[in-house]
Design a protein around this motif. Structure first.
Motif, PDB file in Angstrom:
ATOM      1  N   GLU A  66     -10.938  -5.604 -27.286  1.00 34.06           N
ATOM      2  CA  GLU A  66      -9.634  -4.997 -27.013  1.00 34.06           C
ATOM      3  C   GLU A  66      -9.786  -3.510 -26.669  1.00 34.06           C
ATOM      4  N   THR A  67     -10.667  -2.820 -27.378  1.00 33.60           N
ATOM      5  CA  THR A  67     -10.918  -1.410 -27.096  1.00 33.60           C
ATOM      6  C   THR A  67     -11.544  -1.237 -25.714  1.00 33.60           C
ATOM      7  N   ALA A  68     -12.534  -2.064 -25.402  1.00 31.89           N
ATOM      8  CA  ALA A  68     -13.201  -1.982 -24.103  1.00 31.89           C
ATOM      9  C   ALA A  68     -12.228  -2.311 -22.974  1.00 31.89           C
ATOM     10  N   LEU A  69     -11.346  -3.267 -23.204  1.00 29.82           N
ATOM     11  CA  LEU A  69     -10.356  -3.635 -22.199  1.00 29.82           C
ATOM     12  C   LEU A  69      -9.397  -2.478 -21.936  1.00 29.82           C
ATOM     13  N   ALA A  70      -8.954  -1.821 -22.996  1.00 26.01           N
ATOM     14  CA  ALA A  70      -8.054  -0.672 -22.840  1.00 26.01           C
ATOM     15  C   ALA A  70      -8.747   0.453 -22.060  1.00 26.01           C
ATOM     16  N   ASP A  71     -10.017   0.710 -22.362  1.00 28.95           N
ATOM     17  CA  ASP A  71     -10.776   1.731 -21.637  1.00 28.95           C
ATOM     18  C   ASP A  71     -10.917   1.366 -20.159  1.00 28.95           C
ATOM     19  N   LEU A  72     -11.205   0.093 -19.900  1.00 29.15           N
ATOM     20  CA  LEU A  72     -11.365  -0.373 -18.527  1.00 29.15           C
ATOM     21  C   LEU A  72     -10.058  -0.220 -17.749  1.00 29.15           C
ATOM     22  N   LYS A  73      -8.950  -0.610 -18.358  1.00 29.39           N
ATOM     23  CA  LYS A  73      -7.648  -0.488 -17.690  1.00 29.39           C
ATOM     24  C   LYS A  73      -7.321   0.970 -17.394  1.00 29.39           C
ATOM     25  N   ALA A  74      -7.586   1.855 -18.351  1.00 28.77           N
ATOM     26  CA  ALA A  74      -7.298   3.283 -18.158  1.00 28.77           C
ATOM     27  C   ALA A  74      -8.148   3.864 -17.023  1.00 28.77           C
ATOM     28  N   THR A  75      -9.409   3.517 -16.997  1.00 28.18           N
ATOM     29  CA  THR A  75     -10.299   4.018 -15.951  1.00 28.18           C
ATOM     30  C   THR A  75      -9.875   3.486 -14.590  1.00 28.18           C
ATOM     31  N   LEU A  76      -9.528   2.209 -14.542  1.00 26.55           N
ATOM     32  CA  LEU A  76      -9.091   1.599 -13.287  1.00 26.55           C
ATOM     33  C   LEU A  76      -7.807   2.266 -12.784  1.00 26.55           C
ATOM     34  N   ALA A  77      -6.865   2.495 -13.674  1.00 27.20           N
ATOM     35  CA  ALA A  77      -5.613   3.147 -13.283  1.00 27.20           C
ATOM     36  C   ALA A  77      -5.872   4.550 -12.733  1.00 27.20           C
ATOM     37  N   GLU A  78      -6.772   5.269 -13.382  1.00 22.17           N
ATOM     38  CA  GLU A  78      -7.099   6.621 -12.937  1.00 22.17           C
ATOM     39  C   GLU A  78      -7.733   6.609 -11.544  1.00 22.17           C
ATOM     40  N   LEU A  79      -8.611   5.630 -11.307  1.00 19.59           N
ATOM     41  CA  LEU A  79      -9.250   5.539  -9.998  1.00 19.59           C
ATOM     42  C   LEU A  79      -8.249   5.124  -8.919  1.00 19.59           C
ATOM     43  N   LYS A  80      -7.325   4.246  -9.266  1.00 17.87           N
ATOM     44  CA  LYS A  80      -6.315   3.834  -8.285  1.00 17.87           C
ATOM     45  C   LYS A  80      -5.399   4.996  -7.928  1.00 17.87           C
ATOM     46  N   GLU A  81      -5.084   5.844  -8.899  1.00 15.50           N
ATOM     47  CA  GLU A  81      -4.248   7.021  -8.638  1.00 15.50           C
ATOM     48  C   GLU A  81      -4.930   7.979  -7.666  1.00 15.50           C
ATOM     49  N   SER A  82      -6.253   8.072  -7.770  1.00 14.23           N
ATOM     50  CA  SER A  82      -6.987   8.969  -6.882  1.00 14.23           C
ATOM     51  C   SER A  82      -7.414   8.265  -5.585  1.00 14.23           C
ATOM     52  N   ASN A  83      -6.883   7.055  -5.351  1.00 15.62           N
ATOM     53  CA  ASN A  83      -7.128   6.279  -4.122  1.00 15.62           C
ATOM     54  C   ASN A  83      -8.602   6.004  -3.856  1.00 15.62           C
ATOM     55  N   GLU A  84      -9.351   5.751  -4.907  1.00 13.47           N
ATOM     56  CA  GLU A  84     -10.764   5.386  -4.751  1.00 13.47           C
ATOM     57  C   GLU A  84     -10.860   3.977  -4.157  1.00 13.47           C
ATOM     58  N   GLN A  85     -11.908   3.739  -3.408  1.00 13.80           N
ATOM     59  CA  GLN A  85     -12.171   2.435  -2.807  1.00 13.80           C
ATOM     60  C   GLN A  85     -13.561   1.967  -3.249  1.00 13.80           C
ATOM     61  N   GLY A  86     -13.729   0.653  -3.340  1.00 17.35           N
ATOM     62  CA  GLY A  86     -15.045   0.132  -3.669  1.00 17.35           C
ATOM     63  C   GLY A  86     -14.970  -1.267  -4.241  1.00 17.35           C
ATOM     64  N   ALA A  87     -16.088  -1.970  -4.159  1.00 12.68           N
ATOM     65  CA  ALA A  87     -16.170  -3.332  -4.674  1.00 12.68           C
ATOM     66  C   ALA A  87     -15.993  -3.356  -6.186  1.00 12.68           C
ATOM     67  N   GLU A  88     -16.329  -2.247  -6.840  1.00 15.59           N
ATOM     68  CA  GLU A  88     -16.224  -2.165  -8.296  1.00 15.59           C
ATOM     69  C   GLU A  88     -14.780  -2.354  -8.764  1.00 15.59           C
ATOM     70  N   ILE A  89     -13.822  -1.921  -7.952  1.00 15.14           N
ATOM     71  CA  ILE A  89     -12.415  -2.036  -8.328  1.00 15.14           C
ATOM     72  C   ILE A  89     -11.994  -3.500  -8.376  1.00 15.14           C
ATOM     73  N   GLY A  90     -12.374  -4.268  -7.372  1.00 17.75           N
ATOM     74  CA  GLY A  90     -12.061  -5.695  -7.362  1.00 17.75           C
ATOM     75  C   GLY A  90     -12.736  -6.431  -8.511  1.00 17.75           C
ATOM     76  N   GLU A  91     -13.978  -6.053  -8.782  1.00 17.90           N
ATOM     77  CA  GLU A  91     -14.707  -6.671  -9.889  1.00 17.90           C
ATOM     78  C   GLU A  91     -14.044  -6.343 -11.226  1.00 17.90           C
ATOM     79  N   ALA A  92     -13.585  -5.107 -11.366  1.00 14.80           N
ATOM     80  CA  ALA A  92     -12.907  -4.701 -12.602  1.00 14.80           C
ATOM     81  C   ALA A  92     -11.612  -5.478 -12.785  1.00 14.80           C
ATOM     82  N   GLU A  93     -10.863  -5.664 -11.703  1.00 13.38           N
ATOM     83  CA  GLU A  93      -9.602  -6.405 -11.802  1.00 13.38           C
ATOM     84  C   GLU A  93      -9.834  -7.856 -12.209  1.00 13.38           C
TER      85      GLU A  93
END
Length: 108
Positions: A66-93
């Motif tokens: 649950e902790t790791a999931l929350a960290d992953l979601k927060a990091t993903l949200a931050e990267l989406k806000e900064s309009n980052e692109q990459g295969a890592e985003i799809g894998e994270a989702e």
């Protein structure tokens, strides 16, 4: 500042914890299978000890997941806000969807 490297690490962490959780769940099936097959009493006793240890680890594993999931979601949200692109985003989702499927049944 979140980076794609951080996202990849957090994604791998979630995958590893899910794998660990599933291995603990397999111990129960292994013990039941040994009982069915009439395994040696000593081996069965040892497997029951392993099962008991596995059961103790499951709550800790869920908490870490649950902790790791929350960290992953927060990091993903931050990267989406900064309009980052990459295969890592799809894998994270996809990892988030997989982890949520594992975590939700235990919350009911």
């Amino acid at each position: 500042m979140a980076t794609l490297g951080n996202l990849k690490i957090k994604t791998s962490t979630c995958k590893r914890i899910v794998k660990e959780l599933r291995s603990y769940e397999k111990e129960a099936a292994k013990t039941a299978d040994m009982k069915e097959k009439g395994a040696d009493p000593y081996d069965l006793k040892q497997q029951e000890n392993v099962l008991a240890e596995s059961r103790m680890m499951v709550p800790d594993c869920h908490k870490r997941l649950e902790t790791a999931l929350a960290d992953l979601k927060a990091t993903l949200a931050e990267l989406k806000e900064s309009n980052e692109q990459g295969a890592e985003i799809g894998e994270a989702e996809s990892t988030i969807a997989e982890v949520e499927a594992v975590v939700k049944p235990t919350e009911d």
